[in-house]
Design an enzyme around this catalytic site. Structure first.
Site, PDB file in Angstrom:
ATOM      1  N   LYS A  89      20.827  25.293  66.070  1.00 59.21           N
ATOM      2  CA  LYS A  89      21.264  23.896  65.861  1.00 59.21           C
ATOM      3  C   LYS A  89      20.088  23.021  65.411  1.00 59.21           C
ATOM      4  O   LYS A  89      20.180  22.283  64.429  1.00 59.21           O
ATOM      5  CB  LYS A  89      21.860  23.307  67.161  1.00 59.21           C
TER       6      LYS A  89
ATOM      7  N   ARG B  80      28.185  17.886  75.656  1.00 63.18           N
ATOM      8  CA  ARG B  80      28.020  19.188  76.309  1.00 63.18           C
ATOM      9  C   ARG B  80      29.090  19.449  77.345  1.00 63.18           C
ATOM     10  O   ARG B  80      29.101  20.498  77.963  1.00 63.18           O
ATOM     11  CB  ARG B  80      26.659  19.228  77.006  1.00 63.18           C
TER      12      ARG B  80
ATOM     13  N   ARG C  58      10.383  31.714  70.335  1.00 59.89           N
ATOM     14  CA  ARG C  58      10.281  30.396  69.695  1.00 59.89           C
ATOM     15  C   ARG C  58       9.024  29.642  70.146  1.00 59.89           C
ATOM     16  O   ARG C  58       8.654  29.667  71.298  1.00 59.89           O
ATOM     17  CB  ARG C  58      11.523  29.605  70.081  1.00 59.89           C
TER      18      ARG C  58
ATOM     19  N   ARG D 243       8.415  26.044  75.073  1.00 60.93           N
ATOM     20  CA  ARG D 243       9.169  25.218  76.014  1.00 60.93           C
ATOM     21  C   ARG D 243       9.234  25.832  77.409  1.00 60.93           C
ATOM     22  O   ARG D 243       9.401  27.046  77.530  1.00 60.93           O
ATOM     23  CB  ARG D 243      10.587  24.992  75.487  1.00 60.93           C
TER      24      ARG D 243
ATOM     25  N   ARG E 232      21.319  28.602  81.096  1.00 66.65           N
ATOM     26  CA  ARG E 232      21.748  27.672  80.033  1.00 66.65           C
ATOM     27  C   ARG E 232      22.939  28.250  79.271  1.00 66.65           C
ATOM     28  O   ARG E 232      23.840  27.514  78.873  1.00 66.65           O
ATOM     29  CB  ARG E 232      20.572  27.382  79.092  1.00 66.65           C
TER      30      ARG E 232
HETATM   31  P1  AP5 Z   1      16.750  26.596  67.408  1.00 64.06           P
HETATM   32  O1  AP5 Z   1      17.137  25.971  66.108  1.00 64.06           O
HETATM   33  O2  AP5 Z   1      15.574  26.022  68.128  1.00 64.06           O
HETATM   34  O3  AP5 Z   1      18.027  26.724  68.373  1.00 64.06           O
HETATM   35  P2  AP5 Z   1      18.868  25.590  69.108  1.00 64.06           P
HETATM   36  O4  AP5 Z   1      20.319  25.939  68.907  1.00 64.06           O
HETATM   37  O5  AP5 Z   1      18.440  24.220  68.673  1.00 64.06           O
HETATM   38  O6  AP5 Z   1      18.473  25.930  70.605  1.00 64.06           O
HETATM   39  P3  AP5 Z   1      17.999  24.996  71.807  1.00 64.06           P
HETATM   40  O7  AP5 Z   1      17.416  25.931  72.821  1.00 64.06           O
HETATM   41  O8  AP5 Z   1      17.125  23.893  71.353  1.00 64.06           O
HETATM   42  O9  AP5 Z   1      19.377  24.457  72.287  1.00 64.06           O
HETATM   43  P4  AP5 Z   1      19.754  23.924  73.670  1.00 64.06           P
HETATM   44  O10 AP5 Z   1      21.069  23.327  73.348  1.00 64.06           O
HETATM   45  O11 AP5 Z   1      19.766  24.889  74.790  1.00 64.06           O
HETATM   46  O12 AP5 Z   1      18.530  22.966  74.052  1.00 64.06           O
HETATM   47  P5  AP5 Z   1      18.411  21.399  74.114  1.00 64.06           P
HETATM   48  O13 AP5 Z   1      17.049  21.029  73.668  1.00 64.06           O
HETATM   49  O14 AP5 Z   1      19.579  20.733  73.473  1.00 64.06           O
HETATM   50  O15 AP5 Z   1      16.501  28.155  67.135  1.00 64.06           O
HETATM   51  C1  AP5 Z   1      15.967  29.012  68.127  1.00 64.06           C
HETATM   52  C2  AP5 Z   1      14.914  29.956  67.493  1.00 64.06           C
HETATM   53  O16 AP5 Z   1      15.580  30.854  66.605  1.00 64.06           O
HETATM   54  C3  AP5 Z   1      13.863  29.237  66.637  1.00 64.06           C
HETATM   55  O17 AP5 Z   1      12.619  29.860  66.841  1.00 64.06           O
HETATM   56  C4  AP5 Z   1      14.330  29.423  65.183  1.00 64.06           C
HETATM   57  O18 AP5 Z   1      13.238  29.514  64.276  1.00 64.06           O
HETATM   58  C5  AP5 Z   1      15.094  30.731  65.269  1.00 64.06           C
HETATM   59  N1  AP5 Z   1      16.285  30.720  64.420  1.00 64.06           N
HETATM   60  C6  AP5 Z   1      17.124  29.653  64.175  1.00 64.06           C
HETATM   61  N2  AP5 Z   1      18.140  30.024  63.376  1.00 64.06           N
HETATM   62  C7  AP5 Z   1      17.954  31.363  63.128  1.00 64.06           C
HETATM   63  C8  AP5 Z   1      18.672  32.337  62.375  1.00 64.06           C
HETATM   64  N3  AP5 Z   1      19.781  32.009  61.700  1.00 64.06           N
HETATM   65  N4  AP5 Z   1      18.185  33.608  62.351  1.00 64.06           N
HETATM   66  C9  AP5 Z   1      17.053  33.933  63.025  1.00 64.06           C
HETATM   67  N5  AP5 Z   1      16.318  33.054  63.748  1.00 64.06           N
HETATM   68  C10 AP5 Z   1      16.762  31.792  63.805  1.00 64.06           C
HETATM   69  O19 AP5 Z   1      18.574  21.132  75.692  1.00 64.06           O
HETATM   70  C11 AP5 Z   1      17.574  21.513  76.643  1.00 64.06           C
HETATM   71  C12 AP5 Z   1      17.994  21.057  78.032  1.00 64.06           C
HETATM   72  O20 AP5 Z   1      18.085  19.604  78.068  1.00 64.06           O
HETATM   73  C13 AP5 Z   1      19.377  21.523  78.520  1.00 64.06           C
HETATM   74  O21 AP5 Z   1      19.338  22.819  79.078  1.00 64.06           O
HETATM   75  C14 AP5 Z   1      19.741  20.430  79.540  1.00 64.06           C
HETATM   76  O22 AP5 Z   1      19.057  20.621  80.763  1.00 64.06           O
HETATM   77  C15 AP5 Z   1      19.195  19.168  78.877  1.00 64.06           C
HETATM   78  N6  AP5 Z   1      20.176  18.497  78.007  1.00 64.06           N
HETATM   79  C16 AP5 Z   1      20.123  18.371  76.648  1.00 64.06           C
HETATM   80  N7  AP5 Z   1      21.201  17.715  76.183  1.00 64.06           N
HETATM   81  C17 AP5 Z   1      21.968  17.417  77.256  1.00 64.06           C
HETATM   82  C18 AP5 Z   1      23.230  16.783  77.413  1.00 64.06           C
HETATM   83  N8  AP5 Z   1      23.923  16.336  76.357  1.00 64.06           N
HETATM   84  N9  AP5 Z   1      23.726  16.647  78.683  1.00 64.06           N
HETATM   85  C19 AP5 Z   1      23.058  17.101  79.764  1.00 64.06           C
HETATM   86  N10 AP5 Z   1      21.849  17.732  79.674  1.00 64.06           N
HETATM   87  C20 AP5 Z   1      21.319  17.900  78.433  1.00 64.06           C
END
Ligand code: AP5
Length: 215
Positions: free
Chosen positions: A13, A88, A127, A161, A172
């Site tokens: 994402k 979410r 990552r 991270r 997660r």
């Molecule tokens: P990447 O693009 O970083 O993946 P992502 O989907 O963005 O994954 P995240 O871990 O950031 O998502 P998340 O939803 O768990 O975390 P968030 O920060 O929102 O890609 C991952 C890796 O793969 C990278 O190295 C990339 O280069 C590689 N890659 C990408 N695409 C690829 C492909 N097609 N092929 C191969 N490799 C690829 O949330 C973190 C925490 O914050 C949550 O756990 C929660 O505690 C809190 N939080 C955030 N939002 C909320 C909310 N709305 N409500 C409550 N708590 C929240």
């Protein structure tokens, strides 16, 4: 154009949001990134958020909704926004509907990233990001052109991270399946849901998203 990118941790994402932001001039609203900035600023709230995030749990809805409400009104979101990591759960989806109605905006697409959980653990553990400009990299899938040097800013320091340990990633993923995936039928019924194959390589996924927009 207003979009939601929906998918489990590691689905890509954030990677696609950065590319879409550049191509379409949209603002990228990552609730995870906003929370990490609050944690980095320190203080009591920062400490509390850090313990929730490190446990792989969701932060309370009211904190997230308030944070987003303020951000969506800023000038760089005038052409539209990409929501990455929000909503979410059902309560956040309803809060978003209310927010959009108040701001007289609508939702154009919800893009679902279809992936396999086991692959996500491998992706996330590889990552890392530039400590200076936050450009994202991966040990296997996206290495800097010159080893140890950021392609974008030339920085030489990289960070991983705290919530990317495999046991936290499993929590997660559980949280995604229990609370976030049930939103898919909600958006399908409204006719805005589209899906991409998140297991394809980064450029192929970008192509699939552009095809959805007819670009
Ligand atoms: P990447 O693009 O970083 O993946 P992502 O989907 O963005 O994954 P995240 O871990 O950031 O998502 P998340 O939803 O768990 O975390 P968030 O920060 O929102 O890609 C991952 C890796 O793969 C990278 O190295 C990339 O280069 C590689 N890659 C990408 N695409 C690829 C492909 N097609 N092929 C191969 N490799 C690829 O949330 C973190 C925490 O914050 C949550 O756990 C929660 O505690 C809190 N939080 C955030 N939002 C909320 C909310 N709305 N409500 C409550 N708590 C929240």
């Amino acid at each position: 154009m207003n979009l939601i990118l929906l998918g489990p941790p590691g689905a890509g994402k954030g990677t696609q949001a950065v590319l879409l932001q550049k191509k379409y001039g949209l603002c990228h609203l990552s609730t995870g990134e906003m929370l990490r900035e609050t944690v980095a600023a320190g203080g009591e709230i920062g400490k509390e958020l850090q313990s929730i995030i490190s446990a792989g749990k969701l932060v309370p809805d009211e904190i997230i909704v308030k944070m987003l409400q303020e951000r969506v009104r800023q000038a760089d979101c005038a052409a539209g926004f990409i929501l990455d990591g929000f909503p979410r759960n059902e309560s956040q989806a309803h809060a978003l509907d209310e927010m959009l109605a108040r701001e007289e905006k609508s939702l154009d697409y919800v893009i679902e990233f279809r992936v396999s959980d086991e692959e996500m653990i491998e992706r996330i553990s590889g990552r890392y990001a530039c400590a200076q400009c936050k450009e994202g990299y991966h040990d296997i899938y996206k290495k800097p052109k010159i080893e140890g040097v950021c392609d974008v800013c030339g920085g030489a320091e990289f960070v991983r991270r705290a919530d990317d340990r495999p046991e936290t990633v499993r929590k997660r993923l559980e949280s995604y399946h229990e609370q976030t995936a049930p939103l898919l039928p909600y958006y399908k019924e409204r006719g805005v849901l589209r899906s991409v194959d998140g297991m394809a390589d980064i450029d192929t996924v970008t192509g699939q998203i552009n095809a959805i927009f007819g670009a």
